[in-house]
Design a protein around this motif. Sequence first.
Motif, short mmCIF file in Angstrom:
data_model
loop_
_atom_site.label_atom_id
_atom_site.label_comp_id
_atom_site.label_asym_id
_atom_site.label_seq_id
_atom_site.Cartn_x
_atom_site.Cartn_y
_atom_site.Cartn_z
N GLU A 98 0.84 -1.20 0.00
CA GLU A 98 0.00 0.00 0.00
C GLU A 98 0.87 1.25 0.00
OE1 GLU A 98 -3.62 1.96 2.61
OE2 GLU A 98 -1.78 1.28 3.58
N ALA A 99 1.97 1.23 0.78
CA ALA A 99 2.87 2.39 0.83
C ALA A 99 3.51 2.64 -0.53
CB ALA A 99 3.95 2.15 1.89
N GLU A 100 3.89 1.55 -1.22
CA GLU A 100 4.47 1.68 -2.55
C GLU A 100 3.45 2.25 -3.54
OE1 GLU A 100 7.58 1.17 -3.70
OE2 GLU A 100 8.18 0.89 -1.60
N LEU A 101 2.20 1.78 -3.41
CA LEU A 101 1.14 2.28 -4.28
C LEU A 101 0.90 3.77 -4.06
CD1 LEU A 101 -1.12 1.75 -6.35
CD2 LEU A 101 -2.60 1.08 -4.43
N ASN A 102 0.90 4.19 -2.82
CA ASN A 102 0.69 5.61 -2.51
C ASN A 102 1.82 6.47 -3.08
OD1 ASN A 102 -1.72 5.15 -1.20
ND2 ASN A 102 -0.76 4.91 0.82
N LYS A 103 3.05 5.93 -3.04
CA LYS A 103 4.18 6.66 -3.64
C LYS A 103 3.98 6.84 -5.15
CE LYS A 103 7.92 5.39 -0.46
NZ LYS A 103 9.18 4.60 -0.33
N LEU A 104 3.51 5.75 -5.78
CA LEU A 104 3.25 5.83 -7.23
C LEU A 104 2.21 6.88 -7.54
CD1 LEU A 104 3.26 2.06 -8.34
CD2 LEU A 104 4.95 3.81 -8.91
N TYR A 105 1.14 6.92 -6.74
CA TYR A 105 0.08 7.91 -6.96
C TYR A 105 0.64 9.33 -6.82
CZ TYR A 105 -3.59 4.34 -6.95
OH TYR A 105 -4.39 3.28 -7.26
N GLU A 106 1.53 9.52 -5.83
CA GLU A 106 2.15 10.84 -5.65
C GLU A 106 3.02 11.22 -6.85
OE1 GLU A 106 4.32 10.80 -2.00
OE2 GLU A 106 2.54 10.38 -0.77
#
Length: 510
Positions: A98-106
């Motif tokens: 989830e943390a990696e996904l949030n980084k991608l969204y940013e």
Amino acid sequence: MGLLDVINVSHSFGDKALYEDASFELYKGEHMGIVGRNGTGKTTLLNTLIGDIIPDQGEIRWQKGIKVGYLDQHAKIDKEISVFDYLKTAFFELYETEAELNKLYENMANDTSEKTLNKAADYQSLLENSGFYEVESTILKVADGLGITALGMDSILEKLSGGQRAKVILAKLLLEEPNVLLLDEPTNFLDKEHVEWLTDYLKAYEGTFLVISHDFDFLDKITTCVCDIEFCTIKKYTGNITKFIELKGLRRESYIREFESQKKEIKKFEDYISKNKARASTASMAKSRQKQLDKIDRIAPPESAPKPNFRLVSAPTSAQRSLAVKDLEVGYDYALLSKLNFKIESGQKIVITGFNGIGKSTLLKTLIRQIPAISGKFKFADNLKIGYFEQDLNWEYPLQTPIQIVSEVFHKLSQSQIRRNLAQCGLKAKSMIQSVSTLSGGEQAKVKICILMLTQCNFIFLDEPTNHLDADAKDVLKSELINWQGGLIMVSHEALFYEDWADDIINIEG
């Protein structure tokens, strides 16, 4: 090949052999119970399977890629975090995703390449397919089933009792859903309704597990096979505990018949050799018979494990009332319970119940003046002499032997007297000279019972005395408590142990 192959394993502690050339297999989907008397090596077996103990001989082979989860009630954990945060670590990899996904969204503000979009879609799909968005409800479901939500999900682990932390550790292990669960006495710190929840959970569990438990009713409902450790062998039986008991009885009868038959055959050889070896005309025949006798693979005699014979001797008392408790508040930094008021008459046997962590052990420690009361008062009869059995297997000097431990408490007893009393409690001679920390939970409990037996008292406090005892030891202790002439207060979660002899049951939840 199964998920696990145990091949020709032999292991000893000092000169005490636990297993000799033992083998068994564990297959996918099997629900295995591990049974055996105290001291036969059940917990040692689990520690051997996870590699914490290396056997003297033999092999432990796990199928490649198998994830094994072990219930270690003494595991080192971060005690500074909350119960909920600790349980969330069971899904650590998903939270990392989830943390990696949030980084991608940013990063998508500057990078909207196909590669980035595909990677984000893959992460999103992984989280959805893994049930990540239901994680919190899954955690609460398991926590509620084991009685953890009642402790407060925001509670800091350091503030919990040992039993409460054990429940939280069990919950995390169940949430991790490994391929194979290894559970050592998982019901010891659970209340009746939580044992029932765990029973239903394990019955429906699609994975594989091995469970050590002295609770045969619990095992009977959850097992599809049983491994029995006895006389240095490990024998696997198909079926639940009821089927195991039936098959073991038949196997033992067959073993005794084979032993007796061989004993008669050996005696015939020995008699013939004794009569004929001195005569020249028959000496060669006697020598031939001796060679035949030497080649016989002798069956070991059927042993009988020492059965305890607990004897609690009550000191006389003339008081009509043993204990009066008035407005007593117990706890550490704050009161765990409402004010307590009760009286115990001479010879009364009282059981204290209530959910784990409510303060039952704290109440006992307050009454024996191990910790101070927060407020209120209590008074024992003037001539009352108190004995205490503590549930925690903590020793001031864990490297001491049972003989040394008893000797330090009772200086006037000779070595032979101490050995005799330990043997009366069911301890083998070899176990008496081992470090107490190397003994099984049941053997350590028997050392504590031995000290209680030797204590001159007319009122006893018992804190979960059956937690580590096998069925035989429980039966003997129950019989002795029924015959005990003094008074007692016992904390217990095992209703079957006390419900037919306790004079009164105090549920401190109310």
